[in-house]
Design a protein around this motif. Sequence first.
Motif, PDB file in Angstrom:
ATOM      1  N   ALA A  13       0.703  -1.317   0.125  1.00  0.00           N
ATOM      2  CA  ALA A  13       0.384  -0.034  -0.036  1.00  0.00           C
ATOM      3  C   ALA A  13       0.706   1.702   0.170  1.00  0.00           C
ATOM      4  CB  ALA A  13      -1.325  -0.073   1.044  1.00  0.00           C
ATOM      5  N   TYR A  14       2.090   0.999   0.837  1.00  0.00           N
ATOM      6  CA  TYR A  14       3.337   1.996   1.331  1.00  0.00           C
ATOM      7  C   TYR A  14       3.350   2.453  -0.299  1.00  0.00           C
ATOM      8  CZ  TYR A  14       7.068   4.665   1.809  1.00  0.00           C
ATOM      9  OH  TYR A  14       8.514   5.430   1.719  1.00  0.00           O
ATOM     10  N   GLN A  15       4.075   1.340  -1.460  1.00  0.00           N
ATOM     11  CA  GLN A  15       4.536   1.309  -2.419  1.00  0.00           C
ATOM     12  C   GLN A  15       3.639   2.204  -3.595  1.00  0.00           C
ATOM     13  OE1 GLN A  15       7.602   1.076  -2.449  1.00  0.00           O
ATOM     14  NE2 GLN A  15       7.723   2.110  -4.651  1.00  0.00           N
ATOM     15  N   LYS A  16       2.582   1.910  -3.238  1.00  0.00           N
ATOM     16  CA  LYS A  16       1.554   2.508  -4.750  1.00  0.00           C
ATOM     17  C   LYS A  16       1.330   3.828  -3.821  1.00  0.00           C
ATOM     18  CE  LYS A  16      -1.684  -0.737  -6.898  1.00  0.00           C
ATOM     19  NZ  LYS A  16      -2.697  -1.849  -6.957  1.00  0.00           N
ATOM     20  N   LYS A  17       1.392   4.176  -2.467  1.00  0.00           N
ATOM     21  CA  LYS A  17       0.602   5.286  -2.451  1.00  0.00           C
ATOM     22  C   LYS A  17       1.633   6.079  -2.989  1.00  0.00           C
ATOM     23  CE  LYS A  17      -0.218   8.790   0.483  1.00  0.00           C
ATOM     24  NZ  LYS A  17       0.087   9.949   0.020  1.00  0.00           N
ATOM     25  N   LYS A  18       3.372   5.657  -2.857  1.00  0.00           N
ATOM     26  CA  LYS A  18       4.705   6.415  -3.532  1.00  0.00           C
ATOM     27  C   LYS A  18       4.273   6.609  -4.981  1.00  0.00           C
ATOM     28  CE  LYS A  18       9.176   6.103  -2.877  1.00  0.00           C
ATOM     29  NZ  LYS A  18       9.992   4.841  -2.198  1.00  0.00           N
ATOM     30  N   ASN A  19       3.693   5.509  -5.825  1.00  0.00           N
ATOM     31  CA  ASN A  19       3.920   5.383  -7.128  1.00  0.00           C
ATOM     32  C   ASN A  19       2.952   6.263  -7.527  1.00  0.00           C
ATOM     33  OD1 ASN A  19       6.151   3.559  -6.942  1.00  0.00           O
ATOM     34  ND2 ASN A  19       4.348   1.824  -8.094  1.00  0.00           N
ATOM     35  N   LYS A  20       2.031   7.152  -6.867  1.00  0.00           N
ATOM     36  CA  LYS A  20       0.695   7.140  -7.048  1.00  0.00           C
ATOM     37  C   LYS A  20       1.441   8.724  -6.960  1.00  0.00           C
ATOM     38  CE  LYS A  20      -4.100   7.673  -6.916  1.00  0.00           C
ATOM     39  NZ  LYS A  20      -5.463   7.269  -6.655  1.00  0.00           N
ATOM     40  N   ASP A  21       1.872   9.209  -5.796  1.00  0.00           N
ATOM     41  CA  ASP A  21       2.379  10.650  -6.129  1.00  0.00           C
ATOM     42  C   ASP A  21       3.322  11.444  -6.317  1.00  0.00           C
ATOM     43  OD1 ASP A  21       0.890  11.000  -3.601  1.00  0.00           O
ATOM     44  OD2 ASP A  21       2.657  10.842  -2.106  1.00  0.00           O
ATOM     45  N   MET A  23       3.653   9.858  -9.884  1.00  0.00           N
ATOM     46  CA  MET A  23       2.749   9.982 -10.805  1.00  0.00           C
ATOM     47  C   MET A  23       2.551  11.743 -10.992  1.00  0.00           C
ATOM     48  SD  MET A  23       1.717   8.361 -13.740  1.00  0.00           S
ATOM     49  CE  MET A  23       1.863   9.064 -14.966  1.00  0.00           C
ATOM     50  N   LYS A  24       1.712  12.493  -9.701  1.00  0.00           N
ATOM     51  CA  LYS A  24       1.262  13.346 -10.230  1.00  0.00           C
ATOM     52  C   LYS A  24       2.357  14.178 -10.636  1.00  0.00           C
ATOM     53  CE  LYS A  24      -2.226  13.523  -6.303  1.00  0.00           C
ATOM     54  NZ  LYS A  24      -2.053  13.137  -4.808  1.00  0.00           N
ATOM     55  N   LYS A  25       3.468  14.194  -9.514  1.00  0.00           N
ATOM     56  CA  LYS A  25       4.909  14.901  -9.955  1.00  0.00           C
ATOM     57  C   LYS A  25       5.289  14.666 -11.892  1.00  0.00           C
ATOM     58  CE  LYS A  25       8.080  14.348  -5.569  1.00  0.00           C
ATOM     59  NZ  LYS A  25       8.271  13.573  -5.780  1.00  0.00           N
ATOM     60  N   GLN A  26       5.118  13.662 -12.240  1.00  0.00           N
ATOM     61  CA  GLN A  26       4.586  14.260 -13.434  1.00  0.00           C
ATOM     62  C   GLN A  26       3.977  14.486 -14.754  1.00  0.00           C
ATOM     63  OE1 GLN A  26       7.233  11.427 -14.184  1.00  0.00           O
ATOM     64  NE2 GLN A  26       7.516  10.000 -13.959  1.00  0.00           N
ATOM     65  N   LEU A  27       2.679  14.474 -14.048  1.00  0.00           N
ATOM     66  CA  LEU A  27       1.770  15.175 -14.869  1.00  0.00           C
ATOM     67  C   LEU A  27       1.701  16.802 -14.835  1.00  0.00           C
ATOM     68  CD1 LEU A  27      -1.884  13.335 -13.787  1.00  0.00           C
ATOM     69  CD2 LEU A  27      -0.599  13.678 -15.591  1.00  0.00           C
TER      70      LEU A  27
ATOM     71  N   TYR B  86       2.977   6.429 -18.136  1.00  0.00           N
ATOM     72  CA  TYR B  86       1.688   5.912 -17.153  1.00  0.00           C
ATOM     73  C   TYR B  86       1.897   4.722 -17.361  1.00  0.00           C
ATOM     74  CZ  TYR B  86      -1.815   9.728 -16.075  1.00  0.00           C
ATOM     75  OH  TYR B  86      -1.890  10.558 -15.272  1.00  0.00           O
ATOM     76  N   ALA B  87       2.111   4.373 -19.113  1.00  0.00           N
ATOM     77  CA  ALA B  87       2.390   2.316 -19.084  1.00  0.00           C
ATOM     78  C   ALA B  87       4.083   2.010 -17.996  1.00  0.00           C
ATOM     79  CB  ALA B  87       3.254   2.467 -20.289  1.00  0.00           C
ATOM     80  N   MET B  88       4.694   2.948 -17.833  1.00  0.00           N
ATOM     81  CA  MET B  88       5.676   2.770 -17.147  1.00  0.00           C
ATOM     82  C   MET B  88       5.465   3.013 -15.252  1.00  0.00           C
ATOM     83  SD  MET B  88       7.769   1.335 -18.306  1.00  0.00           S
ATOM     84  CE  MET B  88       6.611   1.188 -19.682  1.00  0.00           C
ATOM     85  N   TYR B  89       4.221   3.313 -15.310  1.00  0.00           N
ATOM     86  CA  TYR B  89       3.361   3.502 -13.539  1.00  0.00           C
ATOM     87  C   TYR B  89       2.829   2.297 -13.395  1.00  0.00           C
ATOM     88  CZ  TYR B  89       0.027   4.856 -10.432  1.00  0.00           C
ATOM     89  OH  TYR B  89      -0.920   4.921  -9.523  1.00  0.00           O
ATOM     90  N   HIS B  90       2.248   1.641 -14.782  1.00  0.00           N
ATOM     91  CA  HIS B  90       1.553   0.561 -14.433  1.00  0.00           C
ATOM     92  C   HIS B  90       2.333  -1.206 -14.573  1.00  0.00           C
ATOM     93  CE1 HIS B  90      -2.618   2.671 -14.450  1.00  0.00           C
ATOM     94  NE2 HIS B  90      -2.251   2.717 -15.593  1.00  0.00           N
ATOM     95  N   MET B  91       3.386  -1.143 -14.745  1.00  0.00           N
ATOM     96  CA  MET B  91       4.244  -1.503 -15.020  1.00  0.00           C
ATOM     97  C   MET B  91       4.578  -1.704 -13.006  1.00  0.00           C
ATOM     98  SD  MET B  91       7.988  -1.898 -16.793  1.00  0.00           S
ATOM     99  CE  MET B  91       8.760  -1.067 -15.615  1.00  0.00           C
TER     100      MET B  91
END
Lengths: 108, 207
Positions: A13-21, A23-27, B86-91
């Motif tokens: 869950a921690y890792q998923k949240k980290k990935n999500k954060d 992704m926000k920076k990427q946007l 996005y693709a790498m995010y889902h990977m």
Amino acid sequence: MPENTSTNSTVKAYQKKKNKDEMKKQLIAFASMIAFTLIAFGIVATESVDKMFLIPIIVIMAVVQVGFQFYYFMHMKDKGHAMPATLIYGGVWAALLTLGGLGLITWW
Amino acid sequence: MSHDHSLNPETMPQDPEKATLEGKNKFMGLWFFLGGEAVLFASLFGTYLALRNSTADGPASDEIFGLGLVFVMTMLLLTSSLTSVYAMYHMKNNDYSKMVLWLGITALLGVGFLACEIYEFAHYITEYGFTFRSSAFGSAFYTLVGFHGGHVLFGLCWVISLLIRNAKRGLNLYNAPKFNTFSLYWHFIDVIWVFIFTVVYLMGKVG
């Protein structure tokens, strides 16, 4: 064993949240790249800036945009990217020497 | 972990693309390759800058370039860079079908970009008679922009092969580095395009 699984899922869950954060920076990086592109096309299309300043401005904006691409989209800001950074900056250095050399034989 | 390295959420490492030695080597090798590519494109940019006013009474850059089409191409390629993020995010979240979906969108945007470029070149040749042989400017322009277009075409063939070859495999430690190297290559194609639209088209428009 059940304890172990629960720890694991917390980590997940921690890792998923980290990935999500992340992704926000990427946007945000993407939005600023779009903004830089719009400004560059805008000032050329409207001819609102003097030619002497225009070229340095659009070149600087291109360099900043490429920085976003390298550090955010290509993750060079993340840990474990010292060697990739060395390799790409080595390439960029040789690229600048190439441009300098070609410029020298053309205009000097 | 089973010997086929298939991933499931319990056993998946944080960075599947760098979990094996082969993956680490591919990652490092691609960055080394991109350093070399930077030098290749620098020599083409340098040549273009030196020859861009040598029009030999043929068409000049400010007469033929249209900013509208170049803007559309820029948006297509820039967006395709985001979709591969996005693709790498889902990977990394071990969601194979979403990764495939976003890579598919990336490929579609790439095809759109390439179609615009082919239209652009055909337009220059038929409307203005501006070809590779028109002038030194023509040769330098088609070499630089065409080389980039060739890289886009190569990237498209690469990602389509990956998607077809791994269609039934799912995500594993063997193919995760392959998808990641493609994604890095695709970002670099966008990096080169940023300099092309700035140096070739925008600077060509102001003269």
